[in-house]
Design a protein around this motif. Structure first.
Motif, PDB file in Angstrom:
ATOM      1  N   UNK A 100      38.882  25.829  28.027  1.00  0.00           N
ATOM      2  CA  UNK A 100      39.595  25.639  29.320  1.00  0.00           C
ATOM      3  C   UNK A 100      39.011  26.745  30.302  1.00  0.00           C
ATOM      4  N   UNK A 101      39.000  26.661  31.755  1.00  0.00           N
ATOM      5  CA  UNK A 101      38.461  27.522  32.575  1.00  0.00           C
ATOM      6  C   UNK A 101      39.724  28.184  33.417  1.00  0.00           C
ATOM      7  N   UNK A 102      39.586  29.754  33.460  1.00  0.00           N
ATOM      8  CA  UNK A 102      40.649  30.172  34.321  1.00  0.00           C
ATOM      9  C   UNK A 102      40.166  30.219  35.819  1.00  0.00           C
ATOM     10  N   UNK A 103      41.328  30.551  36.495  1.00  0.00           N
ATOM     11  CA  UNK A 103      40.959  30.651  38.081  1.00  0.00           C
ATOM     12  C   UNK A 103      40.037  31.844  38.313  1.00  0.00           C
ATOM     13  N   UNK A 104      39.048  31.714  39.173  1.00  0.00           N
ATOM     14  CA  UNK A 104      38.281  32.945  39.470  1.00  0.00           C
ATOM     15  C   UNK A 104      39.136  34.126  39.597  1.00  0.00           C
ATOM     16  N   UNK A 105      38.553  35.356  39.517  1.00  0.00           N
ATOM     17  CA  UNK A 105      39.221  36.383  39.862  1.00  0.00           C
ATOM     18  C   UNK A 105      39.807  36.399  41.401  1.00  0.00           C
ATOM     19  N   UNK A 106      39.052  36.072  42.182  1.00  0.00           N
ATOM     20  CA  UNK A 106      39.438  35.963  43.513  1.00  0.00           C
ATOM     21  C   UNK A 106      40.609  34.792  43.816  1.00  0.00           C
ATOM     22  N   UNK A 107      40.296  33.639  43.069  1.00  0.00           N
ATOM     23  CA  UNK A 107      41.612  32.764  43.372  1.00  0.00           C
ATOM     24  C   UNK A 107      42.766  33.308  42.722  1.00  0.00           C
ATOM     25  N   UNK A 108      42.832  33.938  41.685  1.00  0.00           N
ATOM     26  CA  UNK A 108      44.132  34.259  40.879  1.00  0.00           C
ATOM     27  C   UNK A 108      44.735  35.351  41.850  1.00  0.00           C
ATOM     28  N   UNK A 109      43.727  36.213  42.272  1.00  0.00           N
ATOM     29  CA  UNK A 109      44.390  37.357  43.014  1.00  0.00           C
ATOM     30  C   UNK A 109      45.109  36.847  44.332  1.00  0.00           C
ATOM     31  N   UNK A 110      44.306  35.820  44.910  1.00  0.00           N
ATOM     32  CA  UNK A 110      45.000  35.347  46.116  1.00  0.00           C
ATOM     33  C   UNK A 110      46.246  34.371  45.890  1.00  0.00           C
ATOM     34  N   UNK A 111      46.342  33.772  44.899  1.00  0.00           N
ATOM     35  CA  UNK A 111      47.383  32.912  44.561  1.00  0.00           C
ATOM     36  C   UNK A 111      48.640  33.880  44.049  1.00  0.00           C
ATOM     37  N   UNK A 112      48.311  35.092  43.556  1.00  0.00           N
ATOM     38  CA  UNK A 112      49.610  35.833  42.988  1.00  0.00           C
ATOM     39  C   UNK A 112      49.862  36.958  43.831  1.00  0.00           C
ATOM     40  N   UNK A 113      48.843  37.167  44.933  1.00  0.00           N
ATOM     41  CA  UNK A 113      48.983  38.108  45.923  1.00  0.00           C
ATOM     42  C   UNK A 113      49.053  39.390  45.415  1.00  0.00           C
ATOM     43  N   UNK A 114      47.913  39.416  44.764  1.00  0.00           N
ATOM     44  CA  UNK A 114      47.444  41.011  43.906  1.00  0.00           C
ATOM     45  C   UNK A 114      46.189  41.287  44.262  1.00  0.00           C
ATOM     46  N   UNK A 115      45.767  42.435  43.944  1.00  0.00           N
ATOM     47  CA  UNK A 115      44.310  43.105  44.112  1.00  0.00           C
ATOM     48  C   UNK A 115      43.256  42.281  42.915  1.00  0.00           C
ATOM     49  N   UNK A 116      42.277  42.015  43.541  1.00  0.00           N
ATOM     50  CA  UNK A 116      41.386  41.354  42.660  1.00  0.00           C
ATOM     51  C   UNK A 116      41.119  42.330  41.548  1.00  0.00           C
ATOM     52  N   UNK A 117      40.913  43.791  41.618  1.00  0.00           N
ATOM     53  CA  UNK A 117      40.614  44.643  40.422  1.00  0.00           C
ATOM     54  C   UNK A 117      41.649  44.445  39.141  1.00  0.00           C
ATOM     55  N   UNK A 118      42.915  44.046  39.775  1.00  0.00           N
ATOM     56  CA  UNK A 118      43.885  44.066  38.729  1.00  0.00           C
ATOM     57  C   UNK A 118      43.592  42.650  37.747  1.00  0.00           C
ATOM     58  N   UNK A 119      43.291  41.614  38.598  1.00  0.00           N
ATOM     59  CA  UNK A 119      42.853  40.433  37.624  1.00  0.00           C
ATOM     60  C   UNK A 119      41.509  40.708  36.808  1.00  0.00           C
ATOM     61  N   UNK A 120      40.797  41.281  37.528  1.00  0.00           N
ATOM     62  CA  UNK A 120      39.490  41.817  36.866  1.00  0.00           C
ATOM     63  C   UNK A 120      39.789  42.411  35.411  1.00  0.00           C
TER      64      UNK A 120
END
Length: 125
Positions: free
Chosen positions: A34-54
């Protein structure tokens, strides 16, 4: 998979993401490949910083739960190293058991709790 962030939690956001993905794998909501959302997508959806997802994805990769593919992004890829997994579980459980002993939790209560938790997961892998 929906990631829910609790901004009032004492748990770091990257750990919330990491733990929810691990729980998704353990409960068979996420599967090998399974593929997870991209860093950018998940950050945008969750309303958080991309570095946190990374940071969460890097930890998942380090712990053997995902691989990072240039074209696909983060892909669920379970590390089959059972000996390593057991050693890591032992380290985590050692602290939890010490905490429980300080709170007068009995051996029987621990066994019951472990059985309850284990029953929540698909053991027919």
């Amino acid at each position: 998979m929906v990631i829910e962030i609790d901004f009032n939690s004492d748990e770091a956001i990257y750990m919330q993401i990491t733990n929810q993905i691990i729980m998704g794998i353990a409960t068979s909501r996420l599967h090998e490949g399974d593929t997870l959302p991209s860093v950018r997508q998940l950050a945008s959806i969750a309303g958080i910083n991309m570095h946190t997802v990374n940071k969460a994805y890097a930890l998942l990769r380090q712990e053997g739960f995902v691989t990072i593919d240039r074209r696909k992004g983060a892909v669920i890829s379970i590390d089959a190293d059972k000996v390593r997994a057991l050693e890591e579980m032992k380290q985590n459980l050692t602290v939890a058991m010490a905490w429980g002993c300080c709170k007068n939790v009995t051996r029987e209560e621990v066994h019951q709790l472990v059985d309850e938790i284990f029953d929540e997961y698909d053991t027919d892998r």
